[in-house]
Design a protein around this motif. Structure first.
Motif, PDB file in Angstrom:
ATOM      1  N   THR A 139       9.931  47.078  49.660  1.00  0.00           N
ATOM      2  CA  THR A 139       9.425  46.997  51.028  1.00  0.00           C
ATOM      3  C   THR A 139       8.264  47.973  51.136  1.00  0.00           C
ATOM      4  O   THR A 139       7.881  48.612  50.159  1.00  0.00           O
ATOM      5  CB  THR A 139      10.509  47.365  52.059  1.00  0.00           C
ATOM      6  OG1 THR A 139      10.748  48.776  52.018  1.00  0.00           O
ATOM      7  CG2 THR A 139      11.798  46.629  51.798  1.00  0.00           C
ATOM      8  N   CYS A 140       7.726  48.107  52.320  1.00  0.00           N
ATOM      9  CA  CYS A 140       6.719  49.131  52.566  1.00  0.00           C
ATOM     10  C   CYS A 140       7.340  50.233  53.412  1.00  0.00           C
ATOM     11  O   CYS A 140       7.798  49.982  54.526  1.00  0.00           O
ATOM     12  CB  CYS A 140       5.495  48.542  53.279  1.00  0.00           C
ATOM     13  SG  CYS A 140       4.207  49.777  53.596  1.00  0.00           S
ATOM     14  N   SER A 173      13.975  39.582  49.228  1.00  0.00           N
ATOM     15  CA  SER A 173      14.489  40.873  48.763  1.00  0.00           C
ATOM     16  C   SER A 173      14.277  41.965  49.795  1.00  0.00           C
ATOM     17  O   SER A 173      15.099  42.880  49.912  1.00  0.00           O
ATOM     18  CB  SER A 173      13.819  41.256  47.442  1.00  0.00           C
ATOM     19  OG  SER A 173      14.245  40.400  46.407  1.00  0.00           O
ATOM     20  N   ARG A 174      13.181  41.877  50.544  1.00  0.00           N
ATOM     21  CA  ARG A 174      12.983  42.852  51.630  1.00  0.00           C
ATOM     22  C   ARG A 174      14.183  42.829  52.584  1.00  0.00           C
ATOM     23  O   ARG A 174      14.728  43.868  52.971  1.00  0.00           O
ATOM     24  CB  ARG A 174      11.750  42.499  52.461  1.00  0.00           C
ATOM     25  CG  ARG A 174      10.422  42.688  51.818  1.00  0.00           C
ATOM     26  CD  ARG A 174       9.352  42.268  52.825  1.00  0.00           C
ATOM     27  NE  ARG A 174       8.202  41.696  52.162  1.00  0.00           N
ATOM     28  CZ  ARG A 174       7.265  40.991  52.806  1.00  0.00           C
ATOM     29  NH1 ARG A 174       7.371  40.766  54.107  1.00  0.00           N
ATOM     30  NH2 ARG A 174       6.231  40.518  52.152  1.00  0.00           N
ATOM     31  N   VAL A 195       1.719  47.782  55.101  1.00  0.00           N
ATOM     32  CA  VAL A 195       1.205  46.504  54.601  1.00  0.00           C
ATOM     33  C   VAL A 195       2.397  45.723  54.074  1.00  0.00           C
ATOM     34  O   VAL A 195       3.371  46.315  53.602  1.00  0.00           O
ATOM     35  CB  VAL A 195       0.159  46.679  53.468  1.00  0.00           C
ATOM     36  CG1 VAL A 195      -1.106  47.336  53.995  1.00  0.00           C
ATOM     37  CG2 VAL A 195       0.747  47.482  52.304  1.00  0.00           C
ATOM     38  N   PRO A 196       2.389  44.389  54.149  1.00  0.00           N
ATOM     39  CA  PRO A 196       3.516  43.620  53.605  1.00  0.00           C
ATOM     40  C   PRO A 196       3.623  43.822  52.109  1.00  0.00           C
ATOM     41  O   PRO A 196       2.625  43.816  51.392  1.00  0.00           O
ATOM     42  CB  PRO A 196       3.181  42.169  53.969  1.00  0.00           C
ATOM     43  CG  PRO A 196       1.720  42.159  54.231  1.00  0.00           C
ATOM     44  CD  PRO A 196       1.355  43.527  54.726  1.00  0.00           C
TER      45      PRO A 196
END
Length: 261
Positions: free
Chosen positions: A70-71, A84-85, A77-78
């Motif tokens: 993830t961020c 999975s995020r 930012v994506p």
């Protein structure tokens, strides 16, 4: 080993090959005699004093996956596979801030509360966390906090995986070195006789993990692993080697704790 136990309808040749490759070591872990050796409160306290570090490094392994899938930076930012995020964030939500009564807590903090109720010594884990909070590197904090040797060895292995393994191998260590194992291991530990009620919180921790890992987090972790490895057999093979390293470390931890009784 069937994926039916996960209440999950996906299969993948790479996942099947990984399961087959690690099955002998997995069986050694879930059949270890340490679970049957937890026959008195003093032994349970010894177990808690070492195992708490496995609870801590579980969170570090999990957060390393969240960092990469993830961020967690600003500006945002994506980043990472969209499925999975979602999976990793759902797991983090429960592990880091589960509902407890009318409030929330991490499973790690619940475990430490269980240690205190049982009369186990929390000073090594507290000193370790204090050293980390002051900026001490993990290997140095492990050496300087009076960490029991079995826990130091196990956590050092996990930390090497966190620092050096690619994300798909870390996901495999998380899925098969942790989530997949926990229901089978903890179902045995929760049977400990506790006539004085000193293990109520610890057993609450165990019961919660049996529930969420068996029914929710293991299927999520398997899906995440398929997303990360796809049809790349080299990735599946490297995952198998990482999981074997994690399982051997678990076996050594259990054997060392049992020998210290």
């Amino acid at each position: 080993m069937s994926t039916n136990r996960y209440h999950w309808d996906r299969s993948h040749p790479g996942l099947t090959s990984l399961q087959q490759a690690i099955d002998p070591l997995r069986r050694e872990v879930v059949e270890h005699s340490v679970y049957r050796s937890l026959t008195g409160i003093e032994r349970v306290r010894t177990f808690l004093g070492s195992h708490v570090f496995a609870v801590w490094d579980f969170m570090s392994l999990l957060k390393s996956l969240q960092r990469d899938l993830t961020c967690v930076d600003v500006p945002w930012v994506p980043n990472g596979p969209t499925a999975s995020r979602r999976l990793i964030n759902e797991i983090v939500l429960v592990e880091e801030s589960d509902e407890l009564g009318e409030g929330y807590t991490s499973h790690f903090e619940l475990y430490v509360e269980g240690m205190r109720q049982a009369g186990a010594d929390p000073r090594p884990i507290e000193e370790f966390l204090a050293l980390l909070g002051s900026g001490t590197a993990v290997p140095d904090a492990l050496k300087n906090a009076g960490v029991p040797q079995p826990a130091l060895d196990f956590t050092s292995t996990t930390w090497s995986i966190v620092e050096n393994a690619p994300v798909h191998c870390r996901a495999a260590a998380f899925a098969f070195g942790r989530e997949d194992l926990i229901p089978d291991m903890f179902t045995q530990v929760i049977r400990i006789d506790d006539p004085e009620g000193a293990l109520t919180v610890f057993k609450d921790y165990l019961a919660r993990h049996i529930e969420v890992d068996g029914e929710q987090h293991t299927p999520m972790a398997m899906q995440m692993l398929i997303d990360l490895c796809g049809d790349d057999q080299d990735k599946w093979d490297s995952c198998a080697e990482t999981v074997r390293t994690a399982l051997r470390a678990r076996l050594q931890l259990w054997t060392a704790i049992e020998r210290s009784f």
